[in-house]
Each structure stands twice: as C-alpha cells, then as structure tokens.
Design a protein around this motif. Structure first.
Motif, short mmCIF file in Angstrom:
data_model
loop_
_atom_site.label_atom_id
_atom_site.label_comp_id
_atom_site.label_asym_id
_atom_site.label_seq_id
_atom_site.Cartn_x
_atom_site.Cartn_y
_atom_site.Cartn_z
N VAL A 188 -10.68 -19.38 -51.18
CA VAL A 188 -12.00 -19.38 -50.54
C VAL A 188 -12.52 -17.96 -50.44
O VAL A 188 -13.70 -17.68 -50.74
N ARG A 189 -11.66 -17.06 -50.02
CA ARG A 189 -12.08 -15.66 -49.85
C ARG A 189 -12.49 -15.04 -51.19
O ARG A 189 -13.53 -14.38 -51.28
N VAL A 190 -11.69 -15.25 -52.21
CA VAL A 190 -12.01 -14.69 -53.53
C VAL A 190 -13.32 -15.25 -54.05
O VAL A 190 -14.18 -14.51 -54.57
N ARG A 191 -13.51 -16.54 -53.92
CA ARG A 191 -14.75 -17.18 -54.38
C ARG A 191 -15.98 -16.57 -53.72
O ARG A 191 -16.96 -16.24 -54.39
N LEU A 192 -15.94 -16.41 -52.40
CA LEU A 192 -17.09 -15.88 -51.68
C LEU A 192 -17.32 -14.40 -51.97
O LEU A 192 -18.46 -13.95 -52.12
N GLU A 193 -16.24 -13.64 -52.06
CA GLU A 193 -16.39 -12.21 -52.34
C GLU A 193 -16.95 -11.97 -53.74
O GLU A 193 -17.63 -10.97 -53.98
N GLN A 194 -16.69 -12.89 -54.65
CA GLN A 194 -17.24 -12.77 -55.99
C GLN A 194 -18.71 -13.18 -56.05
O GLN A 194 -19.48 -12.65 -56.84
N ALA A 195 -19.09 -14.14 -55.21
CA ALA A 195 -20.42 -14.73 -55.31
C ALA A 195 -21.47 -14.11 -54.38
O ALA A 195 -22.67 -14.14 -54.71
N LEU A 196 -21.05 -13.57 -53.26
CA LEU A 196 -22.01 -13.08 -52.26
C LEU A 196 -22.39 -11.62 -52.49
O LEU A 196 -21.64 -10.88 -53.12
N PRO A 197 -23.54 -11.19 -51.98
CA PRO A 197 -23.96 -9.79 -52.09
C PRO A 197 -22.94 -8.87 -51.42
O PRO A 197 -22.17 -9.31 -50.54
N PRO A 198 -22.91 -7.59 -51.78
CA PRO A 198 -21.89 -6.66 -51.26
C PRO A 198 -21.96 -6.40 -49.76
O PRO A 198 -20.98 -5.92 -49.19
N ASN A 199 -23.09 -6.70 -49.12
CA ASN A 199 -23.18 -6.46 -47.67
C ASN A 199 -22.65 -7.64 -46.85
O ASN A 199 -22.75 -7.63 -45.62
N TYR A 200 -22.09 -8.65 -47.52
CA TYR A 200 -21.52 -9.79 -46.81
C TYR A 200 -20.02 -9.58 -46.63
O TYR A 200 -19.32 -9.20 -47.57
N ARG A 201 -19.53 -9.82 -45.43
CA ARG A 201 -18.11 -9.70 -45.12
C ARG A 201 -17.55 -11.09 -44.85
O ARG A 201 -18.11 -11.85 -44.05
N VAL A 202 -16.44 -11.40 -45.48
CA VAL A 202 -15.87 -12.76 -45.41
C VAL A 202 -14.61 -12.78 -44.55
O VAL A 202 -13.74 -11.93 -44.68
N ASP A 203 -14.55 -13.76 -43.65
CA ASP A 203 -13.38 -13.95 -42.79
C ASP A 203 -12.95 -15.41 -42.89
O ASP A 203 -13.70 -16.31 -42.51
N VAL A 204 -11.77 -15.64 -43.44
CA VAL A 204 -11.26 -17.00 -43.61
C VAL A 204 -10.05 -17.19 -42.69
O VAL A 204 -9.12 -16.38 -42.69
N THR A 205 -10.08 -18.26 -41.92
CA THR A 205 -8.98 -18.55 -41.00
C THR A 205 -8.67 -20.05 -41.02
O THR A 205 -9.48 -20.86 -41.48
N CYS A 206 -7.49 -20.40 -40.52
CA CYS A 206 -7.16 -21.81 -40.29
C CYS A 206 -7.81 -22.24 -38.99
O CYS A 206 -7.78 -21.51 -38.00
N LYS A 207 -8.38 -23.43 -38.99
CA LYS A 207 -8.97 -23.94 -37.76
C LYS A 207 -7.87 -24.10 -36.71
O LYS A 207 -6.74 -24.46 -37.03
N GLU A 208 -8.22 -23.81 -35.47
CA GLU A 208 -7.25 -23.85 -34.38
C GLU A 208 -6.52 -25.19 -34.31
O GLU A 208 -7.15 -26.26 -34.39
N ASN A 209 -5.21 -25.11 -34.23
CA ASN A 209 -4.33 -26.28 -34.12
C ASN A 209 -4.30 -27.16 -35.37
O ASN A 209 -3.82 -28.29 -35.32
N SER A 210 -4.80 -26.64 -36.50
CA SER A 210 -4.76 -27.42 -37.74
C SER A 210 -3.50 -27.14 -38.55
O SER A 210 -3.21 -27.84 -39.52
N HIS A 211 -2.75 -26.12 -38.14
CA HIS A 211 -1.53 -25.74 -38.86
C HIS A 211 -0.49 -25.26 -37.87
O HIS A 211 -0.82 -24.61 -36.88
N ASN A 212 0.78 -25.60 -38.14
CA ASN A 212 1.86 -25.21 -37.23
C ASN A 212 2.00 -23.70 -37.10
O ASN A 212 2.47 -23.20 -36.08
N GLN A 213 1.63 -23.00 -38.15
CA GLN A 213 1.76 -21.54 -38.16
C GLN A 213 0.40 -20.89 -38.42
O GLN A 213 0.29 -19.95 -39.20
N ASP A 214 -0.63 -21.39 -37.75
CA ASP A 214 -1.97 -20.87 -38.02
C ASP A 214 -2.11 -19.38 -37.71
O ASP A 214 -2.82 -18.65 -38.41
N ASP A 215 -1.40 -18.90 -36.68
CA ASP A 215 -1.46 -17.48 -36.34
C ASP A 215 -0.92 -16.63 -37.48
O ASP A 215 -1.50 -15.59 -37.84
N GLN A 216 0.18 -17.07 -38.08
CA GLN A 216 0.78 -16.32 -39.19
C GLN A 216 -0.11 -16.38 -40.43
O GLN A 216 -0.31 -15.37 -41.11
#
Length: 204
Positions: A144-172
């Motif tokens: 997801v991060r690679v796709r957006l960084e390739q497609a969006l203008p350079p002034n866009y900053r991308v932050d991809v995370t696991c939705k809270e409680n959707s993964h046993n190790q979401d913090d990691q």
C-alpha cells in the motif's frame, strides 16, 4: 504447497466495492468545439459608436469548470490501492476488505480545496488483515505504501498502519511500517521486491 494463513476469506464482488458516481455531463461533440468563437461578440459591436444596449449577444458557458483541478480525496486514494492483489489469494485487497474507504484519512481534508504544492498533505490508511494472526500484514502494508508513494505528488506523506485490534501484533507491524530505514532496507530485498511487484501488477 505452503499453507495459507486464511484458506477461506470473505470475498466481496466488484459491484459491492465503493465507487465514485458522477452525474453524466452534457454531450460535448465537435459541433460545440468552436462555440466560444461563433458566439463571441463581433468586433463591429465593440465600436465606440455603437450602443451596447441595442444588440444583445448570447452569453455561453464553454464548460471550462469541468476541467478545474480537484483535490485528491479518499475515494481516489481507495481507487489507487483497492486493486492491489493479495499476496496469498488471486483477489484484490478491496474485495477482501483489507482496504476500506472509511479507513482512509487525509489531512488537511480535500473539502478545503486543492492544496498548495508547497504544503504537506498527510494520507493515513488503516489496513484490516483478514485474520488477526496474518503473517503477511507487513507485506500488505508495504504494498500500500509503495503504491501511494509512486502515485501521489511529492508533497504527500503516507502513513500505513494496522487498524486497532485487527492484528495480534499490530504494534509491532505498525512499528515496522513506520520505520523509514527499515522500509527502505526491506525494499532492497529482491525476494520481497518480487512479491510487491506481483501485488502491484493489477493496479491501473
């Protein structure tokens, strides 16, 4: 054959995915191409000896607003990443509900208009793995991060995370996805790069 993390995921059909519904525009054919010239006020009416009140000339709308710049919104971000292929199943992240329109956030919001190229726009995407112990959550987040960084203008900053409680190790997983040096190192791994390239083949 490798065992799948989730052998029977719930899969949405293409008709169930969110899309942008635009009102159809009036037909613009060759016959309307020169309207601005044909209907422009002739030069003889611009003479100082003619009264502007004597002749009324039609005003036309050439539809230039149809081509006005629009801010990148959540639906456009969704369209960019929902078609990414899942690394395990031959379907998209949108169909698996790993990517959801409601989990995409843009700051400042698109409703404020087109941002200046010199201003920073932050795009946050929360992914929802199909199972809480998904071993490929980090790989999906990287895709997801690679796709957006390739497609969006350079002034866009991308932050991809696991939705809270959707993964046993979401913090990691979130720590790995947020570490720029670790992400850069991972993208230099030929095996991982091959997986990501395969995932992104289905993107338009």
């Amino acid at each position: 054959m490798a065992t799948l993390d989730n052998a029977n995921p719930t899969i949405l059909s293409a008709s169930q995915l969110p899309t942008r519904h635009k009102k159809a525009l009036p037909r613009q054919g060759p016959e309307s191409r020169y309207d601005d010239i044909v209907f422009s006020k002739p030069s003889y009416l611009l003479s100082p000896f003619s009264s502007s009140n004597t002749v009324a000339w039609p005003e036309t709308d050439n539809g230039s607003d149809d081509f006005a710049a629009e801010a990148i919104d959540e639906q456009e971000i969704y369209d960019l990443i929902s078609t990414i292929s899942d690394p395990e199943h031959p379907v998209s992240l949108g169909q698996l509900s790993v990517i959801n329109l409601s989990d995409i956030h843009i700051t400042p919001p698109p409703s404020l208009g087109v941002p200046s190229p010199n201003s920073i726009v932050r795009v946050g995407v929360e992914i929802t793995p199909t199972i809480t112990h998904c071993s490929l959550a980090t790989v999906i987040g990287l895709g997801v991060r690679v796709r957006l960084e390739q497609a969006l203008p350079p002034n866009y900053r991308v932050d991809v995370t696991c939705k809270e409680n959707s993964h046993n190790q979401d913090d990691q997983v979130n720590k790995q996805l947020g570490d720029k040096e670790r992400v850069a190192a991972a993208l230099e791994n030929d095996t991982l790069k091959g997986v990501l390239d395969k995932m992104l083949e289905t993107c338009a």
